[in-house]
Design a protein around this motif. Structure first.
Motif, PDB file in Angstrom:
ATOM      1  N   VAL A  10     -14.857 -25.185   7.853  1.00  0.00           N
ATOM      2  CA  VAL A  10     -15.469 -23.865   8.238  1.00  0.00           C
ATOM      3  C   VAL A  10     -14.623 -22.782   8.390  1.00  0.00           C
ATOM      4  CG1 VAL A  10     -16.643 -21.794   9.981  1.00  0.00           C
ATOM      5  CG2 VAL A  10     -17.260 -24.217   9.184  1.00  0.00           C
ATOM      6  N   VAL A  11     -13.296 -23.444   9.416  1.00  0.00           N
ATOM      7  CA  VAL A  11     -11.728 -22.558   9.938  1.00  0.00           C
ATOM      8  C   VAL A  11     -10.837 -22.376   8.701  1.00  0.00           C
ATOM      9  CG1 VAL A  11      -9.988 -22.374  11.649  1.00  0.00           C
ATOM     10  CG2 VAL A  11     -12.168 -23.076  12.354  1.00  0.00           C
ATOM     11  N   GLU A  12     -11.023 -22.833   8.261  1.00  0.00           N
ATOM     12  CA  GLU A  12      -9.925 -22.288   6.933  1.00  0.00           C
ATOM     13  C   GLU A  12     -10.388 -21.954   6.448  1.00  0.00           C
ATOM     14  OE1 GLU A  12      -5.775 -21.851   6.213  1.00  0.00           O
ATOM     15  OE2 GLU A  12      -6.707 -23.572   7.937  1.00  0.00           O
ATOM     16  N   THR A  13     -11.663 -21.899   5.744  1.00  0.00           N
ATOM     17  CA  THR A  13     -11.731 -21.048   4.464  1.00  0.00           C
ATOM     18  C   THR A  13     -12.060 -19.725   4.903  1.00  0.00           C
ATOM     19  OG1 THR A  13     -13.267 -23.169   3.975  1.00  0.00           O
ATOM     20  CG2 THR A  13     -14.046 -20.992   2.844  1.00  0.00           C
ATOM     21  N   ALA A  14     -12.498 -19.802   6.060  1.00  0.00           N
ATOM     22  CA  ALA A  14     -12.646 -18.175   6.934  1.00  0.00           C
ATOM     23  C   ALA A  14     -11.400 -17.325   6.918  1.00  0.00           C
ATOM     24  CB  ALA A  14     -13.468 -18.134   8.211  1.00  0.00           C
ATOM     25  N   ARG A  15     -10.388 -17.863   7.018  1.00  0.00           N
ATOM     26  CA  ARG A  15      -9.387 -17.468   7.341  1.00  0.00           C
ATOM     27  C   ARG A  15      -8.547 -17.386   6.052  1.00  0.00           C
ATOM     28  NH1 ARG A  15      -5.269 -19.331  11.226  1.00  0.00           N
ATOM     29  NH2 ARG A  15      -6.325 -21.729  11.536  1.00  0.00           N
ATOM     30  N   LEU A  16      -9.253 -17.704   4.445  1.00  0.00           N
ATOM     31  CA  LEU A  16      -8.464 -17.188   3.652  1.00  0.00           C
ATOM     32  C   LEU A  16      -9.224 -15.804   3.374  1.00  0.00           C
ATOM     33  CD1 LEU A  16      -9.699 -20.541   0.974  1.00  0.00           C
ATOM     34  CD2 LEU A  16      -7.803 -19.361   1.489  1.00  0.00           C
ATOM     35  N   PHE A  17     -10.661 -15.261   4.420  1.00  0.00           N
ATOM     36  CA  PHE A  17     -10.647 -14.275   3.894  1.00  0.00           C
ATOM     37  C   PHE A  17     -10.272 -13.308   4.990  1.00  0.00           C
ATOM     38  CE2 PHE A  17     -13.456 -17.250   1.592  1.00  0.00           C
ATOM     39  CZ  PHE A  17     -13.274 -16.579   0.037  1.00  0.00           C
ATOM     40  N   GLY A  18      -9.987 -13.422   5.882  1.00  0.00           N
ATOM     41  CA  GLY A  18      -9.285 -13.210   7.373  1.00  0.00           C
ATOM     42  C   GLY A  18     -10.511 -12.722   8.442  1.00  0.00           C
ATOM     43  N   VAL A  19     -10.955 -13.578   8.729  1.00  0.00           N
ATOM     44  CA  VAL A  19     -12.211 -13.446   9.636  1.00  0.00           C
ATOM     45  C   VAL A  19     -11.279 -14.287  10.275  1.00  0.00           C
ATOM     46  CG1 VAL A  19     -13.915 -14.965  10.902  1.00  0.00           C
ATOM     47  CG2 VAL A  19     -13.657 -14.601   7.903  1.00  0.00           C
ATOM     48  N   PRO A  20     -12.022 -13.717  12.304  1.00  0.00           N
ATOM     49  CA  PRO A  20     -10.933 -14.136  13.143  1.00  0.00           C
ATOM     50  C   PRO A  20     -11.338 -15.044  13.887  1.00  0.00           C
ATOM     51  CG  PRO A  20     -12.431 -11.503  12.803  1.00  0.00           C
ATOM     52  CD  PRO A  20     -12.856 -11.917  11.961  1.00  0.00           C
ATOM     53  N   VAL A  21     -10.470 -15.679  14.067  1.00  0.00           N
ATOM     54  CA  VAL A  21     -10.532 -17.023  14.531  1.00  0.00           C
ATOM     55  C   VAL A  21     -11.461 -17.097  14.988  1.00  0.00           C
ATOM     56  CG1 VAL A  21      -8.429 -17.349  16.451  1.00  0.00           C
ATOM     57  CG2 VAL A  21      -8.786 -19.720  14.706  1.00  0.00           C
ATOM     58  N   GLU A  22     -11.921 -17.126  16.259  1.00  0.00           N
ATOM     59  CA  GLU A  22     -13.052 -16.752  17.321  1.00  0.00           C
ATOM     60  C   GLU A  22     -14.264 -16.791  16.177  1.00  0.00           C
ATOM     61  OE1 GLU A  22     -10.905 -14.898  17.273  1.00  0.00           O
ATOM     62  OE2 GLU A  22      -9.345 -14.810  19.232  1.00  0.00           O
ATOM     63  N   GLN A  23     -14.515 -16.084  15.678  1.00  0.00           N
ATOM     64  CA  GLN A  23     -15.657 -16.641  15.110  1.00  0.00           C
ATOM     65  C   GLN A  23     -15.795 -17.809  14.508  1.00  0.00           C
ATOM     66  OE1 GLN A  23     -16.287 -12.495  12.640  1.00  0.00           O
ATOM     67  NE2 GLN A  23     -16.496 -11.131  14.505  1.00  0.00           N
ATOM     68  N   ALA A  24     -14.732 -17.934  13.493  1.00  0.00           N
ATOM     69  CA  ALA A  24     -15.047 -18.966  13.039  1.00  0.00           C
ATOM     70  C   ALA A  24     -15.074 -20.308  13.722  1.00  0.00           C
ATOM     71  CB  ALA A  24     -13.289 -19.022  11.864  1.00  0.00           C
ATOM     72  N   ALA A  25     -14.212 -20.390  14.672  1.00  0.00           N
ATOM     73  CA  ALA A  25     -14.714 -21.264  15.604  1.00  0.00           C
ATOM     74  C   ALA A  25     -15.702 -21.904  16.020  1.00  0.00           C
ATOM     75  CB  ALA A  25     -13.641 -21.761  16.699  1.00  0.00           C
ATOM     76  N   ARG A  26     -16.630 -20.923  16.532  1.00  0.00           N
ATOM     77  CA  ARG A  26     -18.158 -20.403  16.866  1.00  0.00           C
ATOM     78  C   ARG A  26     -18.996 -21.084  15.782  1.00  0.00           C
ATOM     79  NH1 ARG A  26     -20.552 -18.605  21.061  1.00  0.00           N
ATOM     80  NH2 ARG A  26     -22.108 -18.194  19.924  1.00  0.00           N
ATOM     81  N   ALA A  27     -18.502 -21.210  14.488  1.00  0.00           N
ATOM     82  CA  ALA A  27     -19.489 -21.317  13.674  1.00  0.00           C
ATOM     83  C   ALA A  27     -19.178 -22.914  13.347  1.00  0.00           C
ATOM     84  CB  ALA A  27     -19.228 -20.539  12.400  1.00  0.00           C
ATOM     85  N   GLY A  28     -17.838 -23.061  13.037  1.00  0.00           N
ATOM     86  CA  GLY A  28     -17.300 -24.833  13.354  1.00  0.00           C
ATOM     87  C   GLY A  28     -17.785 -25.619  14.471  1.00  0.00           C
ATOM     88  N   ALA A  29     -17.897 -24.958  15.485  1.00  0.00           N
ATOM     89  CA  ALA A  29     -18.765 -25.740  16.557  1.00  0.00           C
ATOM     90  C   ALA A  29     -20.114 -25.699  16.955  1.00  0.00           C
ATOM     91  CB  ALA A  29     -17.997 -25.068  17.716  1.00  0.00           C
ATOM     92  N   ALA A  30     -20.760 -24.808  15.752  1.00  0.00           N
ATOM     93  CA  ALA A  30     -22.544 -25.167  15.424  1.00  0.00           C
ATOM     94  C   ALA A  30     -22.057 -26.413  14.626  1.00  0.00           C
ATOM     95  CB  ALA A  30     -22.807 -23.889  14.812  1.00  0.00           C
ATOM     96  N   VAL A  31     -21.416 -26.201  13.751  1.00  0.00           N
ATOM     97  CA  VAL A  31     -21.481 -27.307  12.479  1.00  0.00           C
ATOM     98  C   VAL A  31     -21.418 -28.263  12.936  1.00  0.00           C
ATOM     99  CG1 VAL A  31     -20.186 -27.626   9.975  1.00  0.00           C
ATOM    100  CG2 VAL A  31     -20.323 -25.904  10.551  1.00  0.00           C
ATOM    101  N   GLU A  32     -20.303 -28.733  13.576  1.00  0.00           N
ATOM    102  CA  GLU A  32     -20.303 -30.027  14.364  1.00  0.00           C
ATOM    103  C   GLU A  32     -21.160 -30.402  15.415  1.00  0.00           C
ATOM    104  OE1 GLU A  32     -17.755 -33.667  15.353  1.00  0.00           O
ATOM    105  OE2 GLU A  32     -17.485 -32.507  13.711  1.00  0.00           O
ATOM    106  N   LEU A  33     -21.600 -29.489  16.689  1.00  0.00           N
ATOM    107  CA  LEU A  33     -22.733 -29.845  16.716  1.00  0.00           C
ATOM    108  C   LEU A  33     -24.350 -30.700  15.649  1.00  0.00           C
ATOM    109  CD1 LEU A  33     -23.539 -26.677  18.610  1.00  0.00           C
ATOM    110  CD2 LEU A  33     -23.007 -29.227  19.989  1.00  0.00           C
ATOM    111  N   ALA A  34     -23.928 -29.926  14.265  1.00  0.00           N
ATOM    112  CA  ALA A  34     -24.747 -30.381  14.250  1.00  0.00           C
ATOM    113  C   ALA A  34     -24.921 -31.739  13.193  1.00  0.00           C
ATOM    114  CB  ALA A  34     -25.398 -29.402  12.802  1.00  0.00           C
ATOM    115  N   HIS A  35     -23.659 -32.039  13.027  1.00  0.00           N
ATOM    116  CA  HIS A  35     -23.048 -34.024  12.740  1.00  0.00           C
ATOM    117  C   HIS A  35     -22.821 -34.656  13.930  1.00  0.00           C
ATOM    118  CE1 HIS A  35     -20.554 -36.394  11.071  1.00  0.00           C
ATOM    119  NE2 HIS A  35     -20.076 -36.158  12.027  1.00  0.00           N
ATOM    120  N   CYS A  36     -22.825 -34.026  15.265  1.00  0.00           N
ATOM    121  CA  CYS A  36     -23.114 -34.914  15.901  1.00  0.00           C
ATOM    122  C   CYS A  36     -24.178 -35.330  16.172  1.00  0.00           C
ATOM    123  CB  CYS A  36     -22.294 -34.068  17.400  1.00  0.00           C
ATOM    124  SG  CYS A  36     -20.431 -34.306  17.544  1.00  0.00           S
ATOM    125  N   TYR A  37     -25.514 -34.760  16.157  1.00  0.00           N
ATOM    126  CA  TYR A  37     -26.732 -34.911  16.206  1.00  0.00           C
ATOM    127  C   TYR A  37     -27.455 -36.033  14.811  1.00  0.00           C
ATOM    128  CZ  TYR A  37     -30.933 -34.343  13.050  1.00  0.00           C
ATOM    129  OH  TYR A  37     -31.831 -34.535  11.844  1.00  0.00           O
TER     130      TYR A  37
END
Length: 317
Positions: free
Chosen positions: A67-94
């Motif tokens: 999530v974070v590295e793909t978002a970086r390609l488009f200049g997304v602030p890392v704080e936003q990308a990290a939150r989305a990445g954390a959401a994906v990880e929460l779902a993976h852990c579930y």
């Protein structure tokens, strides 16, 4: 972008994975505190502890990295990308908490320590998984993840379809069916190569590919780049699952942090059983190459994503 990110040798990828994993661990810890969020009445201590056990157990955190590295390609602030990445990880852990249950894969260890149902109990583990999945959507829906409501809605739709009936949950059902769980005689279904690929694309590949597409959606990627990243994510997800099947045969429990050689014992349908070990390795490497080729449009900016595809195929745990 630094020259390290452009060249992305193995050491640079390892460093980036470690950096992302640390950031995600910190964010997950903050999301799983006992103080209720606005609109919540109370966070039960035992349930919270079980959720933390399932989510804060370390791991590669590959999905949030994508999530974070793909978002970086488009200049997304890392704080936003990290939150989305954390959401994906929460779902993976579930998914891991529920997969480990006796009714599913019946595993006692995960990442080198007791699974949630062993550390607590089955009922608590079920609720912990439910809580992690619900929290994942909470994080995605929060304006702190992206200020634009339409973008958040698009990500939620993408996320739900990667996880649900036609994605990860449906793939798990197909996997259980292939073990003969629902046959009168308990005999495994004989799945062909195409059926195994479909099942694996749903069970494992959908969330890996979804992680890439969520990063692209955060960056409001144009259709051509979105299509390239979709090809990358699908090939990466397929390579990851074939590599996992190979590791189940070749890696030790210590390397994997969980029991190995269980797929063959349960009669699970994998590309290793369908193709043979050598052919499965060739398929893994071909899929990794397809993922790398899909990134041509991004040039050197996607060096770490290319390295991630190589790592997925060659990982030892």
């Amino acid at each position: 972008m630094s020259s390290e990110r452009r060249t992305a040798p193995a050491a640079a990828l390892a460093s980036a994975l470690s950096e992302t994993a640390a950031a995600i661990e910190t964010l997950l810890d903050a999301l799983l505190q006992d103080k209720p969020e606005p609109g919540e009445a109370h966070r039960p201590a035992r349930l919270l502890a079980a959720m933390r056990h399932g989510a804060l157990a370390g791991g590669k955190r590959l999905r949030p990295f994508l999530v974070v590295e793909t978002a970086r390609l488009f200049g997304v602030p890392v704080e936003q990308a990290a939150r989305a990445g954390a959401a994906v990880e929460l779902a993976h852990c579930y998914s891991l908490v529920h997969d480990d249950l006796p009714a599913m894969d019946d595993d006692d260890t995960r990442r080198g320590r007791p699974t949630v149902h062993k550390a607590y109990d089955e009922a608590t583990a079920i609720l912990a998984g439910d809580g992690l999945l619900t929290l994942a959507f909470d994080v995605i829906a929060d304006p702190r993840t992206h200020p634009d409501g339409e973008t958040r809605a698009a990500i939620i739709l993408l996320f739900a379809r990667a996880l649900g009936l036609g994605g990860m949950v449906g793939g798990q059902m197909l996997d259980l069916s292939a073990e003969g769980r629902f046959a009168a005689d308990g005999a495994p279904d004989k799945l062909g190569e195409a059926e195994i690929r479909r099942m694996q694309a749903m069970k494992t590949g959908a969330l890996l590919a979804g992680s890439v597409l969520i990063g692209a959606r955060l960056g409001q990627a144009d259709p051509a780049r979105m299509a390239a990243l979709e090809r990358y994510g699908k090939a990466l997800g397929a390579a990851f699952q074939v590599a996992d099947d190979i590791l189940d045969l070749e890696a030790s429990p210590e390397q994997m942090g969980k029991a190995t050689a269980k797929d063959d014992a349960k009669g699970k349908a994998t590309l290793v059983t369908a193709l043979g070990l050598d052919s499965a390795k060739r398929a893994r490497d071909r899929l990794s190459g397809e993922a790398i080729a899909a990134l041509a449009v991004f040039g050197s900016e996607a060096a770490l994503l290319r390295a991630a595809a190589e790592f997925t195929a060659q990982r030892k745990s």
